[in-house]
Design a protein around this motif. Structure first.
Motif, mmCIF file in Angstrom:
data_model
loop_
_atom_site.group_PDB
_atom_site.id
_atom_site.type_symbol
_atom_site.label_atom_id
_atom_site.label_comp_id
_atom_site.label_asym_id
_atom_site.label_seq_id
_atom_site.Cartn_x
_atom_site.Cartn_y
_atom_site.Cartn_z
ATOM 1 N N GLU A 161 -7.854 32.623 -41.974
ATOM 2 C CA GLU A 161 -6.619 32.303 -42.690
ATOM 3 C C GLU A 161 -5.397 32.759 -41.907
ATOM 4 N N LEU A 162 -5.471 33.928 -41.283
ATOM 5 C CA LEU A 162 -4.350 34.424 -40.485
ATOM 6 C C LEU A 162 -4.077 33.513 -39.297
ATOM 7 N N VAL A 163 -5.106 33.151 -38.565
ATOM 8 C CA VAL A 163 -4.922 32.354 -37.348
ATOM 9 C C VAL A 163 -4.412 30.955 -37.683
ATOM 10 N N VAL A 164 -4.992 30.319 -38.679
ATOM 11 C CA VAL A 164 -4.562 28.966 -39.037
ATOM 12 C C VAL A 164 -3.136 28.987 -39.580
ATOM 13 N N ASP A 165 -2.804 29.987 -40.376
ATOM 14 C CA ASP A 165 -1.431 30.112 -40.879
ATOM 15 C C ASP A 165 -0.457 30.310 -39.719
ATOM 16 N N ALA A 166 -0.860 31.101 -38.736
ATOM 17 C CA ALA A 166 0.003 31.324 -37.570
ATOM 18 C C ALA A 166 0.215 30.026 -36.793
ATOM 19 N N LEU A 167 -0.848 29.236 -36.628
ATOM 20 C CA LEU A 167 -0.716 27.946 -35.948
ATOM 21 C C LEU A 167 0.193 27.000 -36.724
ATOM 22 N N ASN A 168 0.033 26.967 -38.036
ATOM 23 C CA ASN A 168 0.882 26.112 -38.861
ATOM 24 C C ASN A 168 2.349 26.494 -38.740
ATOM 25 N N ASN A 169 2.622 27.779 -38.725
ATOM 26 C CA ASN A 169 4.011 28.228 -38.614
ATOM 27 C C ASN A 169 4.583 27.962 -37.238
ATOM 28 N N HIS B 114 2.830 21.964 -26.284
ATOM 29 C CA HIS B 114 2.666 22.714 -25.038
ATOM 30 C C HIS B 114 2.331 24.171 -25.333
ATOM 31 N N HIS B 115 2.729 24.678 -26.515
ATOM 32 C CA HIS B 115 2.328 26.024 -26.912
ATOM 33 C C HIS B 115 0.967 26.010 -27.582
ATOM 34 N N VAL B 116 0.698 24.974 -28.353
ATOM 35 C CA VAL B 116 -0.506 24.953 -29.180
ATOM 36 C C VAL B 116 -1.759 24.651 -28.373
ATOM 37 N N SER B 117 -1.637 23.909 -27.271
ATOM 38 C CA SER B 117 -2.825 23.494 -26.518
ATOM 39 C C SER B 117 -3.700 24.671 -26.135
ATOM 40 N N ALA B 118 -3.114 25.655 -25.467
ATOM 41 C CA ALA B 118 -3.890 26.806 -25.016
ATOM 42 C C ALA B 118 -4.480 27.556 -26.191
ATOM 43 N N LEU B 119 -3.754 27.615 -27.296
ATOM 44 C CA LEU B 119 -4.239 28.322 -28.467
ATOM 45 C C LEU B 119 -5.411 27.585 -29.097
ATOM 46 N N THR B 120 -5.309 26.257 -29.184
ATOM 47 C CA THR B 120 -6.376 25.482 -29.814
ATOM 48 C C THR B 120 -7.624 25.485 -28.953
ATOM 49 N N ALA C 75 -4.594 33.442 -27.566
ATOM 50 C CA ALA C 75 -4.421 32.899 -26.219
ATOM 51 C C ALA C 75 -5.103 33.770 -25.173
ATOM 52 N N GLU C 76 -5.123 35.062 -25.388
ATOM 53 C CA GLU C 76 -5.674 35.989 -24.386
ATOM 54 C C GLU C 76 -7.195 36.083 -24.428
ATOM 55 N N VAL C 77 -7.768 36.183 -25.618
ATOM 56 C CA VAL C 77 -9.205 36.481 -25.704
ATOM 57 C C VAL C 77 -10.001 35.418 -26.446
ATOM 58 N N GLY C 78 -9.331 34.433 -27.064
ATOM 59 C CA GLY C 78 -10.042 33.425 -27.837
ATOM 60 C C GLY C 78 -10.315 33.894 -29.252
#
Length: 200
Positions: free
Chosen positions: A50-58, A87-93, A18-21
């Motif tokens: 793998e870390l980022v996608v797993d974090a999004l899935n969780n 609402h949490h995932v939008s900024a992350l995606t 979320a902070e740096v992309g």
């Protein structure tokens, strides 16, 4: 069961995303944020993708495949489930959109571990609808399954926000459901053949 260390590493990855992309996110930064060794991360995840996608899935949680008795109700349930944490995932995606365009490894992991399970859920819903007679046989179910994720991504790119539950239900009602229940090309062809035979 996930360890507290796994949870901390996922949270650190999402905070940095979320902070740096995605492009500027590093395993070193995740390790520092979580106060863990980098080797700890690589024992659990083989790559940053793998870390980022797993974090999004969780973050989004498990998606049970609904079976409410009708296609429309199942699609509404899918809409509710898939927008529960948007609402949490939008900024992350948003932080991943540019990277997805040029990072083949991220595209592969995101497609296999994030998109594919959701498409599989749609396929099950459509297959049940065909069995119940709500949908004609012969539709490209993979194409139908890609519709909602594609519409959601388009809204994200255009507005910076993924669909909320209300707009997701509208997409299901006005796009996915009508296309899923429309006659297939083979149905149109068979009807035309019958008409031609009647006129001869």
């Amino acid at each position: 069961m996930d360890s507290e260390r796994d949870v901390a590493l996922r949270e650190a990855a999402l905070a940095l995303l979320a902070e740096v992309g995605y492009d500027r996110l590093t395993m070193d930064a995740v390790a520092a944020r979580a106060r863990a060794g980098k080797t700890t991360i690589y024992r659990r995840w083989q790559s940053k993708a793998e870390l980022v996608v797993d974090a999004l899935n969780n973050l989004k949680g498990e998606h049970d495949i609904p079976d409410a008795g009708s296609l429309r109700q199942d699609l509404h349930a899918m809409a509710e489930a898939m927008t529960g944490a948007e609402h949490h995932v939008s900024a992350l995606t948003v932080g991943m959109v540019n990277a997805l365009a040029h990072d083949a490894e991220l595209r592969r992991v995101f497609g296999e571990n994030f998109i594919a399970p959701r498409m599989a859920g749609f396929r099950v819903v459509f297959e049940r609808a065909v069995t119940r007679g709500e949908m004609p046989a012969g539709h490209d179910l993979d194409l139908l399954a890609r519709l909602f994720p594609a519409l959601g991504l388009q809204q994200l790119v255009m507005s910076g926000e993924l669909p909320d539950a209300q707009s997701a239900r509208r997409m299901m009602d006005e796009v996915v459901y009508p296309l899923a229940t429309a006659p297939t090309t083979s149905t149109h062809t068979a009807s035309a053949t019958r008409v031609e035979g009647t006129l001869k």
